[in-house]
Design a protein around this motif. Structure first.
Motif, PDB file in Angstrom:
ATOM      1  N   ARG A   1       0.344  14.857  -2.653  1.00 35.65           N
ATOM      2  CA  ARG A   1       0.962  13.729  -2.078  1.00 35.65           C
ATOM      3  C   ARG A   1       0.588  13.510  -0.938  1.00 35.65           C
ATOM      4  NH1 ARG A   1       6.641  16.485  -2.171  1.00 35.65           N
ATOM      5  NH2 ARG A   1       7.574  14.626  -0.527  1.00 35.65           N
TER       6      ARG A   1
ATOM      7  N   THR B   1      -6.204   1.973  -0.748  1.00 40.82           N
ATOM      8  CA  THR B   1      -5.831   1.136  -1.459  1.00 40.82           C
ATOM      9  C   THR B   1      -6.183  -0.342  -1.315  1.00 40.82           C
ATOM     10  OG1 THR B   1      -3.581   0.665  -0.586  1.00 40.82           O
ATOM     11  CG2 THR B   1      -3.701   2.488  -2.546  1.00 40.82           C
TER      12      THR B   1
ATOM     13  N   PRO C   1      -7.059   3.676  -5.554  1.00 44.30           N
ATOM     14  CA  PRO C   1      -5.431   4.211  -5.624  1.00 44.30           C
ATOM     15  C   PRO C   1      -5.444   5.512  -5.481  1.00 44.30           C
ATOM     16  CG  PRO C   1      -6.156   2.903  -7.887  1.00 44.30           C
ATOM     17  CD  PRO C   1      -7.395   3.297  -7.013  1.00 44.30           C
ATOM     18  N   GLN C   2      -3.978   5.627  -4.779  1.00 43.21           N
ATOM     19  CA  GLN C   2      -3.945   7.325  -4.361  1.00 43.21           C
ATOM     20  C   GLN C   2      -3.818   7.739  -6.004  1.00 43.21           C
ATOM     21  OE1 GLN C   2       0.092   6.337  -2.430  1.00 43.21           O
ATOM     22  NE2 GLN C   2      -0.361   6.130  -0.649  1.00 43.21           N
ATOM     23  N   GLY C   3      -4.231   8.932  -5.293  1.00 43.10           N
ATOM     24  CA  GLY C   3      -4.755   9.698  -6.512  1.00 43.10           C
ATOM     25  C   GLY C   3      -5.684   9.692  -7.652  1.00 43.10           C
ATOM     26  N   VAL C   4      -6.579   8.679  -7.240  1.00 46.55           N
ATOM     27  CA  VAL C   4      -7.785   8.230  -8.185  1.00 46.55           C
ATOM     28  C   VAL C   4      -9.235   9.215  -7.309  1.00 46.55           C
ATOM     29  CG1 VAL C   4      -9.206   6.620  -9.438  1.00 46.55           C
ATOM     30  CG2 VAL C   4      -6.451   6.605  -9.358  1.00 46.55           C
TER      31      VAL C   4
ATOM     32  N   ALA D   1       9.269 -10.999   0.182  1.00 41.17           N
ATOM     33  CA  ALA D   1       7.514 -11.189  -0.090  1.00 41.17           C
ATOM     34  C   ALA D   1       6.431 -10.407  -0.388  1.00 41.17           C
ATOM     35  CB  ALA D   1       7.187 -12.797   1.025  1.00 41.17           C
ATOM     36  N   CYS D   2       5.445 -10.678  -0.665  1.00 42.43           N
ATOM     37  CA  CYS D   2       4.611  -9.763  -1.420  1.00 42.43           C
ATOM     38  C   CYS D   2       3.422 -10.718  -0.541  1.00 42.43           C
ATOM     39  CB  CYS D   2       3.997  -9.220  -2.584  1.00 42.43           C
ATOM     40  SG  CYS D   2       4.184 -10.679  -3.950  1.00 42.43           S
ATOM     41  N   ILE D   3       2.540  -9.233  -0.605  1.00 38.55           N
ATOM     42  CA  ILE D   3       1.204 -10.611   0.154  1.00 38.55           C
ATOM     43  C   ILE D   3       0.935 -11.288  -0.809  1.00 38.55           C
ATOM     44  CG2 ILE D   3      -1.115  -9.901  -0.221  1.00 38.55           C
ATOM     45  CD1 ILE D   3       0.169  -8.508   2.295  1.00 38.55           C
TER      46      ILE D   3
ATOM     47  N   GLN E   1      -4.497 -10.964  -0.445  1.00 35.27           N
ATOM     48  CA  GLN E   1      -5.733  -9.907  -0.972  1.00 35.27           C
ATOM     49  C   GLN E   1      -6.756  -9.179  -1.193  1.00 35.27           C
ATOM     50  OE1 GLN E   1      -3.082  -7.077  -2.076  1.00 35.27           O
ATOM     51  NE2 GLN E   1      -4.898  -6.372  -2.469  1.00 35.27           N
ATOM     52  N   HIS E   2      -6.971  -8.412  -1.032  1.00 37.00           N
ATOM     53  CA  HIS E   2      -8.390  -8.270  -0.958  1.00 37.00           C
ATOM     54  C   HIS E   2      -9.257  -8.881   0.033  1.00 37.00           C
ATOM     55  CE1 HIS E   2      -7.435  -5.968  -4.759  1.00 37.00           C
ATOM     56  NE2 HIS E   2      -7.601  -5.044  -4.398  1.00 37.00           N
TER      57      HIS E   2
ATOM     58  N   ASN F   1      -2.347  -4.044   2.408  1.00 38.45           N
ATOM     59  CA  ASN F   1      -1.580  -3.974   1.520  1.00 38.45           C
ATOM     60  C   ASN F   1      -1.698  -2.180   1.501  1.00 38.45           C
ATOM     61  OD1 ASN F   1       0.530  -4.360  -0.896  1.00 38.45           O
ATOM     62  ND2 ASN F   1      -0.246  -6.220  -1.408  1.00 38.45           N
ATOM     63  N   GLU F   2      -2.188  -1.535   2.085  1.00 38.66           N
ATOM     64  CA  GLU F   2      -2.179  -0.303   1.879  1.00 38.66           C
ATOM     65  C   GLU F   2      -0.877   0.444   1.557  1.00 38.66           C
ATOM     66  OE1 GLU F   2      -4.159   2.437   2.004  1.00 38.66           O
ATOM     67  OE2 GLU F   2      -2.210   3.773   2.276  1.00 38.66           O
ATOM     68  N   ALA F   3      -1.129   1.038  -0.170  1.00 38.72           N
ATOM     69  CA  ALA F   3       0.048   1.577  -0.170  1.00 38.72           C
ATOM     70  C   ALA F   3       0.997   2.642   1.672  1.00 38.72           C
ATOM     71  CB  ALA F   3      -0.093   2.626  -1.462  1.00 38.72           C
TER      72      ALA F   3
END
Lengths: 328, 328
Positions: free
Chosen positions: A62, A116, A176-179, A234-236, A241-242, A283-285
């Protein structure tokens, strides 16, 4: 004069921190490798303190348990006896162990992160300390890494590297987180080697700096449009993105709302004619909870000042050479 | 006969679950949209129960609090009065509310997930129930989605959809945990519309199925090579990353170890001449703790059986039409 200055600056190591955030797995995985095989970081010949930033959060995969460790290093927070918790205790412990006046004193902190966002291999510098700017300029000259200069942001403070006389963040993504992904690990190692090489050159009084430092100076952050209960409306926008580091014009898309309508930069920020902004950390998690959908910067080319080189060389002079490792 | 069967199968809805895992954010974000604007899913004309799978984990942006909700639906676990915890209680609650014999009974469960693996827009089916195979075949005929048939895996069981007479997972990626991306949302909506369209056709007795169903049948999973303390000694090889659904030959790279050496498929699995395997769920962030670096499947083309269509049409016949929504 020189003797007096050396006396006030005892021998020091370079602090390398991985896993300040427990779900960023690439640098901690490399850290284990470096601990087992110090030769992998031996080229610069510097004594390193290799430290897992937040071991308890790392064990849980975490970002943190109670509080973002990389916002715990504000002096007022560190010295407030009424504030505790696992991350604040860890921040204090890191300073006792490896702070500039710690048991194994470190003069420089290199804090290894992943994101991310499509930041590529990049540097984050906090404020305008000459030592940091010299180090960033030297790495940029070697590797061409982009620099995000974070400053004047009252909402985000207390970063780890600020408590050392010199320090910066190496930020690699997207992942990704955790990867764990091999290219992210390789980029982390490459940037760290660049930083250590620059510090070794500074220690030897042979630091070479470029004429200009290209910085992306923090202007502010934008949150998603939200309902009164905090729900994002809304979203990015997929066209954003990227696209970290790519200049945004007023007519460029920023967000896509639930009805499919596009919000553009000019809808959110008043346009300054002829001036573009450059987005970072899109869009950083982990920044959703901080109310940051992206940050905006201005790209500026700064003349490198002789004083930066002098200050970093002065700071780096007492850095200890690495203890030679037996190989084979 | 028809009347008797109808009597044993009361009217039922279609259960649509998003956020079974609390850090998968795309489907829950769409769910809010569908709840606010039911017209967005109205084309199929079916009564839907739209449910957030694990609200407490969603609020914490964590996969789960104590136990993976999507492994809680094993009958032995559900009925074991000695086992509790937030996820198991939620599993029991979902069955009481929306199970096939629940207060608002649902005959079909569609469980919407996202993954850090490059699975694209895909379907996961658990076992070989004719209703599931019919639904998967109908969606594949409409949208061409690949199907991962998960079966015979004692390590992984208790999936949500198994407790409904028909159900499958819609799995979309790659997307980091905690991140919303518009294309992931769009793919989720598209696959869900495909599923609902197929169910509406089945309800009307007009289900059209292709002659063949292309499945990727689960063979087993591979973990990373690990030290005795569990530390990974290698990561996914960069040439394998994002190559979900692409057949692997024995000489293809699988893992990259800390020294930079490549482990190939033939080093890990004995090669069967002329037979290729197809990897899925490569480097899914949440599967590290389950000891799964990737799963291997065999690609097979199965003749679609008339009995599949008949069983799904029989199950879908009592599905309730949607209550017409006022628009505007």
């Amino acid at each position: 004069m020189t003797a007096a200055m050396t006396a006030t600056r005892p021998e020091a190591a370079v602090l390398v921190v991985a896993g300040t955030h427990g779900n960023e797995r690439n640098a901690p995985w490399m850290l284990q490798q470096w601990q087992l095989h110090p030769a992998a970081l031996a080229d610069a010949g510097l004594d390193l303190q290799l430290v897992l930033g937040n071991p308890r959060a790392h064990a849980c995969n975490r970002r943190y348990l109670e509080r973002d460790l990389n916002r715990c290093f504000a002096p007022a927070l560190l010295s407030d006896a009424d504030v505790s918790g696992p991350e604040l205790e860890r921040a204090r412990e890191l300073l006792v162990l490896h702070g500039p006046e710690g048991r194994q004193p470190c003069a420089v902190a290199l804090d290894l992160h992943s994101t991310t966002s499509a930041m590529g291999n990049s540097l984050v510098v906090y404020g305008r300390r000459p030592t940091d700017l010299a180090l960033a300029a030297a790495i940029q000259a070697r590797l061409g890494l982009p620099v995000y200069l974070h400053e004047a942001d009252a909402e985000q403070s207390g970063f780890l590297v600020e408590r050392w006389p010199c320090g910066l963040v190496i930020e690699v993504g997207p992942v990704p987180q955790g990867v764990i992904q091999a290219p992210i690990c390789r980029q982390t190692q490459l940037a760290l080697e660049g930083a250590l090489g620059a510090l070794a050159a500074a220690r030897a009084g042979r630091l070479r700096l470029p004429e200009q430092l290209l910085v992306h100076r923090h202007l502010g952050s934008l949150d998603l449009p939200r309902a009164s209960d905090g729900t994002p409306l809304a979203c990015i926008h997929p066209q954003l993105q990227h696209r970290d580091w790519h200049p945004l014009r007023p007519e460029d898309p920023l967000f896509l709302d639930r009805s499919g309508s596009t919000l553009r930069l000019r809808d959110v920020l008043p346009a300054e004619p002829g001036v573009s902004v450059v987005p970072v950390f899109i869009n950083e998690a982990a920044y959703g909870e901080k109310g940051i959908a992206l940050s905006l910067t201005r790209r500026e080319s700064w003349p490198v000042q002789e004083a930066w080189r002098a200050e970093l060389e002065r700071l780096a002079a007492p850095l200890v050479p690495a203890v030679p490792q037996s190989t084979g």
